[in-house]
Design a protein around this motif. Sequence first.
Motif, PDB file in Angstrom:
ATOM      1  N   GLU A 163     -26.979 -26.864  34.414  1.00  0.00           N
ATOM      2  CA  GLU A 163     -25.809 -26.561  33.567  1.00  0.00           C
ATOM      3  C   GLU A 163     -26.091 -25.561  32.451  1.00  0.00           C
ATOM      4  O   GLU A 163     -25.992 -25.896  31.263  1.00  0.00           O
ATOM      5  CB  GLU A 163     -25.263 -27.845  32.934  1.00  0.00           C
ATOM      6  N   PRO A 164     -26.441 -24.332  32.819  1.00  0.00           N
ATOM      7  CA  PRO A 164     -26.772 -23.343  31.789  1.00  0.00           C
ATOM      8  C   PRO A 164     -25.575 -22.891  30.953  1.00  0.00           C
ATOM      9  O   PRO A 164     -24.427 -23.121  31.339  1.00  0.00           O
ATOM     10  CB  PRO A 164     -27.306 -22.171  32.611  1.00  0.00           C
ATOM     11  N   ARG A 165     -25.858 -22.241  29.820  1.00  0.00           N
ATOM     12  CA  ARG A 165     -24.811 -21.634  28.988  1.00  0.00           C
ATOM     13  C   ARG A 165     -24.514 -20.220  29.462  1.00  0.00           C
ATOM     14  O   ARG A 165     -23.393 -19.763  29.425  1.00  0.00           O
ATOM     15  CB  ARG A 165     -25.267 -21.561  27.517  1.00  0.00           C
ATOM     16  N   ILE A 183     -19.146 -21.115  49.373  1.00  0.00           N
ATOM     17  CA  ILE A 183     -19.807 -22.241  48.715  1.00  0.00           C
ATOM     18  C   ILE A 183     -20.467 -21.798  47.412  1.00  0.00           C
ATOM     19  O   ILE A 183     -20.368 -22.462  46.379  1.00  0.00           O
ATOM     20  CB  ILE A 183     -20.811 -22.905  49.684  1.00  0.00           C
ATOM     21  N   VAL A 184     -21.107 -20.636  47.470  1.00  0.00           N
ATOM     22  CA  VAL A 184     -21.711 -20.079  46.254  1.00  0.00           C
ATOM     23  C   VAL A 184     -20.627 -19.846  45.194  1.00  0.00           C
ATOM     24  O   VAL A 184     -20.790 -20.193  44.018  1.00  0.00           O
ATOM     25  CB  VAL A 184     -22.474 -18.775  46.586  1.00  0.00           C
ATOM     26  N   ALA A 185     -19.507 -19.287  45.635  1.00  0.00           N
ATOM     27  CA  ALA A 185     -18.402 -19.019  44.701  1.00  0.00           C
ATOM     28  C   ALA A 185     -17.869 -20.321  44.102  1.00  0.00           C
ATOM     29  O   ALA A 185     -17.594 -20.394  42.895  1.00  0.00           O
ATOM     30  CB  ALA A 185     -17.287 -18.262  45.413  1.00  0.00           C
ATOM     31  N   GLU A 186     -17.755 -21.364  44.942  1.00  0.00           N
ATOM     32  CA  GLU A 186     -17.290 -22.665  44.437  1.00  0.00           C
ATOM     33  C   GLU A 186     -18.227 -23.201  43.364  1.00  0.00           C
ATOM     34  O   GLU A 186     -17.791 -23.761  42.366  1.00  0.00           O
ATOM     35  CB  GLU A 186     -17.204 -23.696  45.568  1.00  0.00           C
ATOM     36  N   GLY A 187     -19.535 -23.023  43.607  1.00  0.00           N
ATOM     37  CA  GLY A 187     -20.528 -23.478  42.628  1.00  0.00           C
ATOM     38  C   GLY A 187     -20.362 -22.744  41.302  1.00  0.00           C
ATOM     39  O   GLY A 187     -20.376 -23.357  40.235  1.00  0.00           O
ATOM     40  N   ILE A 188     -20.198 -21.433  41.376  1.00  0.00           N
ATOM     41  CA  ILE A 188     -20.029 -20.634  40.156  1.00  0.00           C
ATOM     42  C   ILE A 188     -18.741 -21.049  39.444  1.00  0.00           C
ATOM     43  O   ILE A 188     -18.719 -21.266  38.237  1.00  0.00           O
ATOM     44  CB  ILE A 188     -19.992 -19.122  40.493  1.00  0.00           C
ATOM     45  N   ASN A 189     -17.681 -21.222  40.222  1.00  0.00           N
ATOM     46  CA  ASN A 189     -16.397 -21.596  39.629  1.00  0.00           C
ATOM     47  C   ASN A 189     -16.432 -22.995  39.022  1.00  0.00           C
ATOM     48  O   ASN A 189     -15.780 -23.254  38.021  1.00  0.00           O
ATOM     49  CB  ASN A 189     -15.279 -21.490  40.668  1.00  0.00           C
ATOM     50  N   ALA A 190     -17.236 -23.895  39.638  1.00  0.00           N
ATOM     51  CA  ALA A 190     -17.339 -25.260  39.121  1.00  0.00           C
ATOM     52  C   ALA A 190     -17.927 -25.254  37.712  1.00  0.00           C
ATOM     53  O   ALA A 190     -17.646 -26.139  36.907  1.00  0.00           O
ATOM     54  CB  ALA A 190     -18.196 -26.122  40.046  1.00  0.00           C
ATOM     55  N   LEU A 191     -18.754 -24.252  37.423  1.00  0.00           N
ATOM     56  CA  LEU A 191     -19.389 -24.196  36.105  1.00  0.00           C
ATOM     57  C   LEU A 191     -18.612 -23.320  35.119  1.00  0.00           C
ATOM     58  O   LEU A 191     -19.005 -23.177  33.973  1.00  0.00           O
ATOM     59  CB  LEU A 191     -20.832 -23.688  36.223  1.00  0.00           C
ATOM     60  N   ARG A 192     -17.509 -22.745  35.577  1.00  0.00           N
ATOM     61  CA  ARG A 192     -16.701 -21.929  34.660  1.00  0.00           C
ATOM     62  C   ARG A 192     -16.131 -22.832  33.596  1.00  0.00           C
ATOM     63  O   ARG A 192     -15.459 -23.799  33.901  1.00  0.00           O
ATOM     64  CB  ARG A 192     -15.544 -21.306  35.420  1.00  0.00           C
TER      65      ARG A 192
END
Length: 250
Positions: A163-165, A183-192
């Motif tokens: 969970e980086p800043r 899947i990569v995009a979902e991961g990035i979006n999940a941390l938005r």
Amino acid sequence: MLEINNLHARVGETDILKGLDLTVNAGEVHAVMGPNGSGKSTLSKILAGSEDYTVTEGRVRLLGQDLLDMSPEQRAAAGVFLGFQYPVEIPGVSNMVFLKSALNAQRKTRGEPELEAGDFLAWVRHRVKQMKMDPAMLSRGVNEGFSGGEKKRNEILQMLVLEPRLMVLDETDSGLDIDALKIVAEGINALRSPERATLLVTHYQRLLDYVQPDKVHVLSGGRIIKSGGPELAHELEEKGYGWLSEQRAA
Ligand code: ADP
Ligand code: MG
Ligand code: MG
């Protein structure tokens, strides 16, 4: 959140970054595009604290802290995550052990206690499920024998666990088939989130179909030569980069 002013950096005798300015506000995703050799990976590695580069001028601040004064470990603890263009393999060190020591090292640097084994396990399993990964991969060596797509997915798993800043992803979409890309995009979006910012280095519009950037920048010759909204990425896809240098010369 991230403020880069007049950044100059070199490797050996060669100047690579030549006065780079970039500001990313909290909650934003910025795409950095640009021709090969323009300094995109150099920028990413400097943010993470690579010792291959010498910063000769300029300033980089994360949440008001001077990043360039910090060790790579301190930067990681402050929340900088760098995704690699070519994720490294660490044979013999399981993913589980790797994730646990990375997470606890950051907590330690921040003065926080280690996570209890049960809490850690629950947290990692939650993230593995989110990335639609086979839990059996947790006991395999880090990226050992993983396909290109599996390595990328594993990289995003590391990011979700930590969970980086500030997430800096250098061409994390290269070589991915469309399912892995999603899947990569979902991961990035999940941390938005309003507490995080993302720099997405990419050559292609297609990742940006799934991760909508707030801003798009063109890095060329060690500087940002143009910035715009998501439409700029479409324009680059269509016209390439040549018109920008002609525009600058005019
Ligand atoms: P990009 O990621 O935009 O393709 P890089 O940041 O990888 O560009 O590289 C920018 C320039 O710096 C290139 O000309 C590259 O050859 C050079 N460069 C980068 N790292 C090194 C290094 N460790 N030693 C020598 N030259 C380097
Ligand atoms: Mg390159
Ligand atoms: Mg690169």
